[in-house]
Scaffold this motif. Sequence first.
Motif, mmCIF file in Angstrom:
data_model
loop_
_atom_site.group_PDB
_atom_site.id
_atom_site.type_symbol
_atom_site.label_atom_id
_atom_site.label_comp_id
_atom_site.label_asym_id
_atom_site.label_seq_id
_atom_site.Cartn_x
_atom_site.Cartn_y
_atom_site.Cartn_z
ATOM 1 N N MET A 81 -24.132 -4.773 -11.447
ATOM 2 C CA MET A 81 -25.230 -4.773 -11.424
ATOM 3 C C MET A 81 -25.990 -3.649 -9.527
ATOM 4 S SD MET A 81 -27.039 -7.201 -13.478
ATOM 5 C CE MET A 81 -26.657 -8.120 -14.529
ATOM 6 N N LEU A 82 -25.345 -4.207 -9.037
ATOM 7 C CA LEU A 82 -26.131 -3.948 -7.810
ATOM 8 C C LEU A 82 -25.339 -2.475 -7.334
ATOM 9 C CD1 LEU A 82 -25.301 -7.057 -5.235
ATOM 10 C CD2 LEU A 82 -27.607 -5.588 -6.310
ATOM 11 N N ASP A 83 -24.303 -2.028 -7.669
ATOM 12 C CA ASP A 83 -23.375 -1.578 -7.870
ATOM 13 C C ASP A 83 -24.134 -0.061 -8.385
ATOM 14 O OD1 ASP A 83 -21.995 -2.243 -6.395
ATOM 15 O OD2 ASP A 83 -20.050 -2.481 -7.633
ATOM 16 N N GLN A 84 -24.293 -0.222 -9.699
ATOM 17 C CA GLN A 84 -25.147 1.118 -10.676
ATOM 18 C C GLN A 84 -25.728 0.891 -10.287
ATOM 19 O OE1 GLN A 84 -22.877 2.331 -12.747
ATOM 20 N NE2 GLN A 84 -24.022 3.914 -13.492
ATOM 21 N N LEU A 85 -26.855 0.605 -9.537
ATOM 22 C CA LEU A 85 -28.591 0.665 -9.321
ATOM 23 C C LEU A 85 -28.691 1.453 -8.461
ATOM 24 C CD1 LEU A 85 -29.544 -2.374 -10.662
ATOM 25 C CD2 LEU A 85 -30.481 -0.786 -11.401
ATOM 26 N N ALA A 86 -27.761 1.247 -7.331
ATOM 27 C CA ALA A 86 -27.827 1.750 -6.148
ATOM 28 C C ALA A 86 -27.381 3.331 -5.622
ATOM 29 C CB ALA A 86 -26.734 1.103 -5.159
ATOM 30 N N HIS A 87 -26.597 3.599 -7.040
ATOM 31 C CA HIS A 87 -25.841 4.745 -7.334
ATOM 32 C C HIS A 87 -27.251 5.885 -7.909
ATOM 33 C CE1 HIS A 87 -23.053 8.070 -8.605
ATOM 34 N NE2 HIS A 87 -23.801 7.907 -9.656
ATOM 35 N N HIS A 88 -28.246 4.628 -8.415
ATOM 36 C CA HIS A 88 -29.551 5.630 -8.863
ATOM 37 C C HIS A 88 -30.454 5.197 -7.871
ATOM 38 C CE1 HIS A 88 -27.449 6.947 -13.080
ATOM 39 N NE2 HIS A 88 -27.042 5.750 -12.383
ATOM 40 N N GLY A 89 -30.108 5.082 -6.667
ATOM 41 C CA GLY A 89 -31.336 4.744 -5.762
ATOM 42 C C GLY A 89 -32.290 3.094 -5.891
ATOM 43 N N TYR A 90 -32.021 2.632 -6.467
ATOM 44 C CA TYR A 90 -32.609 1.487 -7.415
ATOM 45 C C TYR A 90 -32.562 0.413 -6.599
ATOM 46 C CZ TYR A 90 -35.440 3.657 -10.832
ATOM 47 O OH TYR A 90 -36.261 3.427 -11.569
ATOM 48 N N GLU A 91 -33.389 -1.029 -6.376
ATOM 49 C CA GLU A 91 -32.340 -1.910 -5.442
ATOM 50 C C GLU A 91 -32.611 -3.022 -6.697
ATOM 51 O OE1 GLU A 91 -34.430 -2.510 -2.535
ATOM 52 O OE2 GLU A 91 -33.490 -1.341 -1.160
ATOM 53 N N LEU A 92 -32.263 -4.279 -6.641
ATOM 54 C CA LEU A 92 -31.814 -5.925 -7.388
ATOM 55 C C LEU A 92 -32.920 -6.362 -6.867
ATOM 56 C CD1 LEU A 92 -30.667 -5.822 -10.683
ATOM 57 C CD2 LEU A 92 -28.971 -7.366 -9.338
ATOM 58 N N ILE A 93 -33.591 -7.727 -8.220
ATOM 59 C CA ILE A 93 -34.324 -8.730 -7.982
ATOM 60 C C ILE A 93 -33.467 -9.798 -8.588
ATOM 61 C CG2 ILE A 93 -36.019 -8.245 -6.010
ATOM 62 C CD1 ILE A 93 -38.083 -8.483 -8.727
ATOM 63 N N VAL A 94 -33.034 -11.182 -8.318
ATOM 64 C CA VAL A 94 -32.459 -11.762 -9.233
ATOM 65 C C VAL A 94 -33.749 -12.995 -9.829
ATOM 66 C CG1 VAL A 94 -30.391 -13.430 -10.163
ATOM 67 C CG2 VAL A 94 -30.214 -11.453 -8.474
ATOM 68 N N CYS A 95 -34.058 -13.232 -10.892
ATOM 69 C CA CYS A 95 -35.256 -14.100 -11.166
ATOM 70 C C CYS A 95 -34.471 -15.347 -12.107
ATOM 71 C CB CYS A 95 -36.324 -12.909 -11.688
ATOM 72 S SG CYS A 95 -36.698 -11.416 -11.285
#
Length: 320
Positions: A81-95
Motif C-alpha cells: 500500500m505504501l509503495d503504491q500510494l507514494a507513487h501518487h503522492g499520498y501517505e498512509l495512516i494505519v487505523c
Amino acid sequence: MVSIKDIAKQAGVSISTVSYALNGSQKVTQETTAKILAIAKELNYIPNAAARTLKKRETKIAGVYLTNYSGAFYGELQQGMLDQLAHHGYELIVCSGKESHRFLPEGMIDGAIILDAHFSNKELLSYADRGHKLVVLDRELQHENITQVLLDNKTGAKLAVDHAAELGHRKLYIVTGPKGSFDSSQRLQQALLTAEKNGMECTVIQGDFNKASGEQAGRKMMEEYSGPAAAFCLNDEMAIGMYNALSGTAYNVGEHVHIIGFDNIEVAQYTHPRLTTIDYSKREWGAAGAEQLIKLIKKESSSHKKVGVTLSEGESIRRL
C-alpha cells in the motif's frame, strides 16, 4: 508561526502571489517562484494542512483500517500500500479501533482501505452514500464508491483440501478463524464442499487466527487421534500453533498428521517439515487495494479485483 503573509511582506509581493508560487502555479514567473520558495525556506515556513484541506477538499492521506496489527501477516500488505500510494503522492495512516472511524466523516483522510471486522456493512455503506471512497479487502459490497479487492479464498481452500485427499487422507480437521471473518467463512465453506466431494470425514474446530487457537486445536486433535489425519488451518499462525502443540509428542508432522496452512508467512519456511500452505503476494494485494483507492479518489474507472493463490507444498511429506 510563520504565515504566507510574512513571506509576502519579505518578498514584496501579494499574498495571492505567494500562494500561487507555493502551489506551483504557472501564473507566477520562475524567478519570482524561486525567490518566494527561498524566503519560505529561510523562514522555516510550514504549510497549514487544515487550511489546504478546506480549500482543496483533500488531505493527500489515505487510511487503512485493520482489526489488529499482530502477527506476521500485515507488514508486506502495508508495504504494498505504501509503495503504491507514494507513487501518487499520498501517505498512509494505519487505523484501528472505533474512535478512528470518525476520520472518514470528518474528512481527515481522502479514502480508506478496509480490512477490519469491526466495521459493519451498514456503516461502510453509509459512508459511501455520503461520497467517501472505500476499498474493501474483507467483504463483498456493491456501491459506486466502493471497490472490492479480495483474495481467491475458495480456490485456496479447494487446493488445500484436494492436496490432503491426494496424500491419501480420509479424515480432515478444519481450524477456522474468528466468527464473522469473511475470509474464514469463504475458506470453510469451500473446504467442506471439497472434502465432501473427496469422501472425507470432517471435524471443524473453532479458531481465532492466532497461535494459541492453533495449539488448542492440536491438543484436541491428539485427544481423539485414531489414525493418520490432515489438518487445514485457515491461516499460517494457527498452523504454526499446531506444530508447537505436536512438538515433543508421539505424533510427527508429515507422518501422523499433515498440516496445511494459508498465507505463506515468512516464518512458515522455518518449520520442520516445511509447512504446506496457500501462497499469494501480500504486497501485491496491498498495492492493488491502494491502486483502486487512488482511482476512486480521482474519479477514474475502478474495478473489482481478485488476488490469485497457489499451493506451496512442504518438504519431507509422506503420502499414505
